[in-house]
Design a protein around this motif. Structure first.
Motif: not given
Length: 289
Positions: A256-260, A189-198
């Motif tokens: 992410n795809e291009k940055e560590l 899945k595509e995912e991003t961290l939320n404000k709770d860092y999870t």
């Protein structure tokens, strides 16, 4: 430009050399530890008939042999079965083998079967059953991402099929009569961290819960000897196509795809759920953690 026969020869040569190399590895392991169990791994994908046309069923049989059983029939039985020899003859292909290699295959059979499972697909009656195995393989590649009206799909076009893994376990069990280890199951899945860092990945929990339940049914109701499950993968890593956006892990890696970025790790909700699943040996699959 290479002809199709040259390409086919290189593919089949490479496949044969892999078969011999795996047999050689098993021989070395057994030499150092005769009690060790040494298996192999395939990517198992259930293949269904699109309709009730008899040729659809015939194409399913042919597809299953080519996609799921070609390598296992060699490594489990220690020889190339007749249908593979017929394929070689149809392609005018000569196996680059020695008597020593064929003896090694016979003496170094696998002790168990490992497999990964991610999706299923279907084939119809419109394909000519007289296609060569290599041509039919190309057909299968085209069909893999066709939608199934009875299943949902991931963003990457993979049919989400929880019954499929039970079908695979039964198929492998009845054909080979060996213990089975599930080496890969997972949801990208595509995912991003939320404000709770999870990441509140209830979708991953639901997916794995259904997969594990199907495996349990294969063991408890069908008598399958499945002795373990591994997931892909515990930590977000690059996928098989080098994508970071397709995340499978219980632990989020901050890149992410291009940055560590800073590469820090953060536990997702599924981390705590799977921790509980391990502690209870799969008895507690509830989402509450």
């Amino acid at each position: 430009m290479d002809s199709s026969s040259d390409i086919n020869k290189r593919i089949l040569d490479g496949w044969h050399h892999c078969n011999i190399a795996s047999a050689y590895l098993r021989m070395i392991v057994k030499k150092h530890n005769p009690q060790a169990l040494v298996g192999t791994m395939i990517n198992y994908t259930p293949i269904y008939a699109k309709n009730s046309h008899p040729k659809s069923s015939l194409n399913v049989m042919k597809a299953n042999d080519i996609y799921n059983h070609l390598t296992l029939d060699v490594l489990v039985n220690g020889e190339y079965p007749q249908y593979i020899k017929d394929m070689f003859a149809q392609l005018n292909y000569q196996l680059p083998s020695t008597d020593e290699e064929m003896q090694l295959l016979k003496e170094s059979k696998v002790d168990f079967i490992g497999f990964s499972y991610y999706f299923s697909f279907a084939v119809g009656h419109e394909y000519d059953v007289q296609l060569s195995p290599m041509e039919f393989s190309n057909v299968l590649q085209q069909e893999m991402f066709s939608s199934n009206p009875y299943l949902s799909q991931s963003k990457w076009g993979w049919n989400i099929d929880h019954t499929g893994i039970r079908i695979g376990l039964n198929d492998l069990h009845h054909r080979y009569h060996l213990p089975i280890l599930v080496l890969e199951i997972g949801l990208g899945k595509e995912e991003t961290l939320n404000k709770d860092y999870t990441v509140y990945d209830s979708y991953r929990i639901d997916y794995l819960k259904n997969q594990i339940q199907s495996i349990k049914e294969a063991v408890d109701k069908d008598g399958i000897h499945c002795f373990g499950i591994l997931t892909w993968g515990p930590i977000d890593i690059l996928s098989s196509k080098g994508e970071m956006k397709k995340r499978y892990g219980f632990i989020y890696v901050n890149r992410n795809e291009k940055e560590l970025l800073d590469m820090k790790r953060y536990r997702k909700k599924s981390f705590y759920w799977y921790q509980k699943v391990i502690k209870t040996n799969g008895k507690d699959l509830s989402e509450e953690v």
